[in-house]
Design a protein around this motif. Structure first.
Motif, PDB file in Angstrom:
ATOM      1  N   VAL A  52      62.007  57.851 -66.413  1.00 42.32           N
ATOM      2  CA  VAL A  52      61.924  57.905 -67.892  1.00 42.32           C
ATOM      3  C   VAL A  52      62.879  57.212 -68.696  1.00 42.32           C
ATOM      4  CG1 VAL A  52      60.854  59.052 -69.988  1.00 42.32           C
ATOM      5  CG2 VAL A  52      60.094  59.544 -67.297  1.00 42.32           C
ATOM      6  N   ILE A  53      64.450  57.913 -68.265  1.00 43.60           N
ATOM      7  CA  ILE A  53      64.937  57.708 -69.416  1.00 43.60           C
ATOM      8  C   ILE A  53      66.082  56.278 -68.842  1.00 43.60           C
ATOM      9  CG2 ILE A  53      68.197  57.882 -69.522  1.00 43.60           C
ATOM     10  CD1 ILE A  53      67.636  61.342 -69.106  1.00 43.60           C
ATOM     11  N   ARG A  54      66.049  55.458 -67.375  1.00 41.62           N
ATOM     12  CA  ARG A  54      66.067  54.177 -67.181  1.00 41.62           C
ATOM     13  C   ARG A  54      65.248  53.285 -67.588  1.00 41.62           C
ATOM     14  NH1 ARG A  54      67.794  57.382 -62.519  1.00 41.62           N
ATOM     15  NH2 ARG A  54      69.774  57.340 -61.824  1.00 41.62           N
ATOM     16  N   GLU A  55      63.636  53.903 -67.551  1.00 47.12           N
ATOM     17  CA  GLU A  55      62.671  53.086 -67.975  1.00 47.12           C
ATOM     18  C   GLU A  55      63.077  52.777 -69.581  1.00 47.12           C
ATOM     19  OE1 GLU A  55      59.511  54.866 -66.768  1.00 47.12           O
ATOM     20  OE2 GLU A  55      59.140  53.432 -65.250  1.00 47.12           O
ATOM     21  N   ARG A  56      63.432  53.726 -70.562  1.00 49.13           N
ATOM     22  CA  ARG A  56      63.050  53.701 -71.871  1.00 49.13           C
ATOM     23  C   ARG A  56      64.749  53.367 -72.562  1.00 49.13           C
ATOM     24  NH1 ARG A  56      60.259  59.131 -73.582  1.00 49.13           N
ATOM     25  NH2 ARG A  56      58.026  58.815 -72.445  1.00 49.13           N
ATOM     26  N   ASP A  57      65.532  52.949 -71.227  1.00 51.01           N
ATOM     27  CA  ASP A  57      66.531  52.408 -71.220  1.00 51.01           C
ATOM     28  C   ASP A  57      67.365  53.252 -73.082  1.00 51.01           C
ATOM     29  OD1 ASP A  57      68.868  51.135 -71.254  1.00 51.01           O
ATOM     30  OD2 ASP A  57      69.001  49.535 -72.653  1.00 51.01           O
ATOM     31  N   MET A  58      67.246  54.765 -72.539  1.00 50.88           N
ATOM     32  CA  MET A  58      67.903  55.612 -73.583  1.00 50.88           C
ATOM     33  C   MET A  58      68.882  55.548 -73.605  1.00 50.88           C
ATOM     34  SD  MET A  58      65.182  59.071 -73.441  1.00 50.88           S
ATOM     35  CE  MET A  58      65.819  59.348 -74.439  1.00 50.88           C
ATOM     36  N   THR A  59      69.921  55.401 -74.643  1.00 52.13           N
ATOM     37  CA  THR A  59      71.835  56.569 -74.856  1.00 52.13           C
ATOM     38  C   THR A  59      71.462  58.092 -74.882  1.00 52.13           C
ATOM     39  OG1 THR A  59      71.307  55.853 -76.885  1.00 52.13           O
ATOM     40  CG2 THR A  59      71.577  53.983 -76.241  1.00 52.13           C
ATOM     41  N   LEU A  60      72.455  58.287 -74.627  1.00 50.68           N
ATOM     42  CA  LEU A  60      72.853  59.423 -74.953  1.00 50.68           C
ATOM     43  C   LEU A  60      72.901  59.751 -76.004  1.00 50.68           C
ATOM     44  CD1 LEU A  60      73.863  62.301 -73.353  1.00 50.68           C
ATOM     45  CD2 LEU A  60      76.176  61.660 -74.117  1.00 50.68           C
ATOM     46  N   ARG A  61      73.012  59.721 -76.799  1.00 49.82           N
ATOM     47  CA  ARG A  61      73.040  59.766 -78.606  1.00 49.82           C
ATOM     48  C   ARG A  61      71.412  59.296 -78.447  1.00 49.82           C
ATOM     49  NH1 ARG A  61      71.978  57.498 -83.751  1.00 49.82           N
ATOM     50  NH2 ARG A  61      73.134  58.973 -85.106  1.00 49.82           N
ATOM     51  N   ASP A  62      70.325  58.348 -77.690  1.00 47.31           N
ATOM     52  CA  ASP A  62      69.064  58.453 -78.608  1.00 47.31           C
ATOM     53  C   ASP A  62      68.728  59.991 -77.564  1.00 47.31           C
ATOM     54  OD1 ASP A  62      68.641  56.386 -78.872  1.00 47.31           O
ATOM     55  OD2 ASP A  62      68.604  55.300 -76.973  1.00 47.31           O
ATOM     56  N   VAL A  63      69.104  60.823 -76.367  1.00 46.48           N
ATOM     57  CA  VAL A  63      68.381  61.587 -75.438  1.00 46.48           C
ATOM     58  C   VAL A  63      68.992  63.144 -77.341  1.00 46.48           C
ATOM     59  CG1 VAL A  63      69.306  63.453 -74.109  1.00 46.48           C
ATOM     60  CG2 VAL A  63      69.265  61.069 -73.108  1.00 46.48           C
ATOM     61  N   MET A  64      69.904  62.879 -77.571  1.00 47.08           N
ATOM     62  CA  MET A  64      70.943  64.029 -78.498  1.00 47.08           C
ATOM     63  C   MET A  64      69.751  64.208 -79.507  1.00 47.08           C
ATOM     64  SD  MET A  64      72.828  65.650 -76.953  1.00 47.08           S
ATOM     65  CE  MET A  64      74.214  65.490 -75.684  1.00 47.08           C
ATOM     66  N   ARG A  65      69.461  63.054 -80.112  1.00 43.04           N
ATOM     67  CA  ARG A  65      68.438  62.749 -81.090  1.00 43.04           C
ATOM     68  C   ARG A  65      66.677  63.090 -80.855  1.00 43.04           C
ATOM     69  NH1 ARG A  65      68.217  58.072 -81.469  1.00 43.04           N
ATOM     70  NH2 ARG A  65      69.307  57.256 -82.974  1.00 43.04           N
ATOM     71  N   HIS A  66      66.743  62.781 -78.638  1.00 44.97           N
ATOM     72  CA  HIS A  66      65.278  64.296 -78.802  1.00 44.97           C
ATOM     73  C   HIS A  66      65.288  65.226 -78.518  1.00 44.97           C
ATOM     74  CE1 HIS A  66      61.989  64.764 -75.791  1.00 44.97           C
ATOM     75  NE2 HIS A  66      62.524  65.270 -74.934  1.00 44.97           N
ATOM     76  N   SER A  67      66.524  65.990 -78.462  1.00 47.20           N
ATOM     77  CA  SER A  67      66.395  67.133 -78.750  1.00 47.20           C
ATOM     78  C   SER A  67      67.251  67.785 -79.806  1.00 47.20           C
ATOM     79  CB  SER A  67      67.524  67.517 -78.051  1.00 47.20           C
ATOM     80  OG  SER A  67      67.314  67.491 -76.649  1.00 47.20           O
ATOM     81  N   ALA A  68      67.434  67.037 -80.303  1.00 47.42           N
ATOM     82  CA  ALA A  68      68.200  67.700 -82.494  1.00 47.42           C
ATOM     83  C   ALA A  68      67.107  68.691 -82.980  1.00 47.42           C
ATOM     84  CB  ALA A  68      68.231  66.641 -82.833  1.00 47.42           C
ATOM     85  N   GLU A  69      66.391  68.626 -82.857  1.00 44.93           N
ATOM     86  CA  GLU A  69      64.927  69.966 -83.742  1.00 44.93           C
ATOM     87  C   GLU A  69      64.654  70.545 -83.082  1.00 44.93           C
ATOM     88  OE1 GLU A  69      59.935  70.133 -84.968  1.00 44.93           O
ATOM     89  OE2 GLU A  69      60.810  68.054 -83.338  1.00 44.93           O
ATOM     90  N   ASN A  70      65.143  71.210 -82.057  1.00 50.18           N
ATOM     91  CA  ASN A  70      65.178  72.547 -81.092  1.00 50.18           C
ATOM     92  C   ASN A  70      66.723  73.097 -80.888  1.00 50.18           C
ATOM     93  OD1 ASN A  70      62.363  72.375 -81.427  1.00 50.18           O
ATOM     94  ND2 ASN A  70      61.888  71.194 -79.824  1.00 50.18           N
ATOM     95  N   ASP A  71      68.096  71.949 -80.736  1.00 48.04           N
ATOM     96  CA  ASP A  71      69.192  72.256 -80.122  1.00 48.04           C
ATOM     97  C   ASP A  71      70.497  71.862 -81.613  1.00 48.04           C
ATOM     98  OD1 ASP A  71      71.377  72.389 -79.168  1.00 48.04           O
ATOM     99  OD2 ASP A  71      70.509  72.217 -77.372  1.00 48.04           O
ATOM    100  N   MET A  72      70.510  73.180 -82.105  1.00 38.59           N
ATOM    101  CA  MET A  72      71.787  72.542 -82.771  1.00 38.59           C
ATOM    102  C   MET A  72      73.018  72.012 -82.475  1.00 38.59           C
ATOM    103  SD  MET A  72      72.583  76.718 -84.076  1.00 38.59           S
ATOM    104  CE  MET A  72      72.949  76.433 -85.979  1.00 38.59           C
ATOM    105  N   VAL A  73      73.322  72.218 -81.856  1.00 38.80           N
ATOM    106  CA  VAL A  73      74.228  71.584 -80.644  1.00 38.80           C
ATOM    107  C   VAL A  73      74.164  69.739 -80.757  1.00 38.80           C
ATOM    108  CG1 VAL A  73      76.345  71.145 -78.716  1.00 38.80           C
ATOM    109  CG2 VAL A  73      75.464  73.186 -79.177  1.00 38.80           C
ATOM    110  N   ALA A  74      72.992  69.037 -80.283  1.00 44.17           N
ATOM    111  CA  ALA A  74      72.507  68.209 -80.091  1.00 44.17           C
ATOM    112  C   ALA A  74      72.460  67.124 -80.994  1.00 44.17           C
ATOM    113  CB  ALA A  74      71.513  68.235 -79.544  1.00 44.17           C
TER     114      ALA A  74
END
Length: 273
Positions: free
Chosen positions: A145-167
């Motif tokens: 999924v990450i490769r298909e969406r061409d997600m950067t690591l910043r995109d991954v952190m944005r995905h997690s940010a609502e529930n994770d204060m480190v991200a």
């Protein structure tokens, strides 16, 4: 050697060491108490074993996601489990870029290879995700999924940010890291400044690691009790004892404090007095 003359990797190691040795930090491992399966020595060992990865970050050798994976791999050499995963998420870009501004610039340059390496690092830890998380580290399809969406690591952190204060630090400009560093300088030198900064950040918003383990209500009550301690209405020692008894550990705040110490050391804050 002053901290201003220290290499960035050395400053990061010092920050990791100072955070775990400061006491009392309610609910967390420190020099006064351990967890049943994770001891002070495990945290200190990870501080040592992280050196190679931190030097990679300092010299810009490799990409941020891969370096985070190396840090996790190299510190998974003891029986104490994950000790610094969240801290590495913050420290690696900070060391890579030297400071917050440099870290944000480096984060903008992450790509899908960083995201894939990060998820491989995540799989090495015992950190749990929400059962409903679309990008479940335990699902082999996630990397596809990450490769298909061409997600950067910043995109991954944005995905997690609502529930994770480190991200969230990655996508909001490291505001709590910045605030923690300013608090350390405000409170003065030494470990008591670390404890005060820790309590102040804990009192500012619910710790997301507590939310994952115990739910939002427990995290909010922990935040309120931290405020009462700061106001002198509650004993710090009693707060610490209650958190230990109930297995409430503000791990996300601890990770952010490590990043704050790293930042403050680079700006002239003194740990030695």
């Amino acid at each position: 050697m002053t901290c201003l003359l220290m290499r960035a990797a050395e400053r990061a190691q010092l920050a990791m060491m100072l955070e775990v040795c400061a006491y009392p930090k309610p609910g967390n491992v420190d020099r006064c108490h351990d967890y049943p399966d994770t001891r002070l020595e495990h945290f200190l060992a990870s501080t040592i074993f992280a050196r190679t990865a931190l030097e990679e970050a300092e010299t810009g050798t490799g990409r941020i996601g891969e370096i985070i994976k190396h840090a996790v791999r190299d510190t998974n050499c003891h029986e104490g489990g994950n000790t610094h995963f969240g801290a590495f998420i913050l420290l690696i870009p900070l060391v890579y870029g030297r400071d917050i501004a440099g870290a944000l610039s480096a984060i903008e340059k992450t790509d899908v290879s960083d995201a894939v390496a990060f998820y491989k690092a995540f799989a090495m830890t015992s950190v749990k995700m929400k059962a409903t998380d679309e990008l479940d580290v335990n699902d082999p399809h996630t990397l596809t999924v990450i490769r298909e969406r061409d997600m950067t690591l910043r995109d991954v952190m944005r995905h997690s940010a609502e529930n994770d204060m480190v991200a969230r630090e990655w996508v909001t400009g490291f505001p709590l890291t910045r605030r923690g560093a300013d608090l350390l300088k405000q409170f003065g030198p030494g470990r008591q400044a670390i404890v005060q900064a820790f309590l102040t950040l804990l009192a500012s918003e619910p710790d997301t690691f507590i939310i994952k383990k115990h739910g939002a209500a427990v995290a909010r009550q922990t935040m309120i009790t931290a405020r009462e301690v700061l106001d002198g209405r509650y004993s710090l020692e009693q707060f610490d004892a209650e958190c230990i008894e109930r297995d409430i550990n503000p791990g996300s705040i601890a990770d952010i404090i490590i990043a704050s110490i790293y930042t403050a050391l680079g700006e002239g804050w003194s740990w030695d007095f």
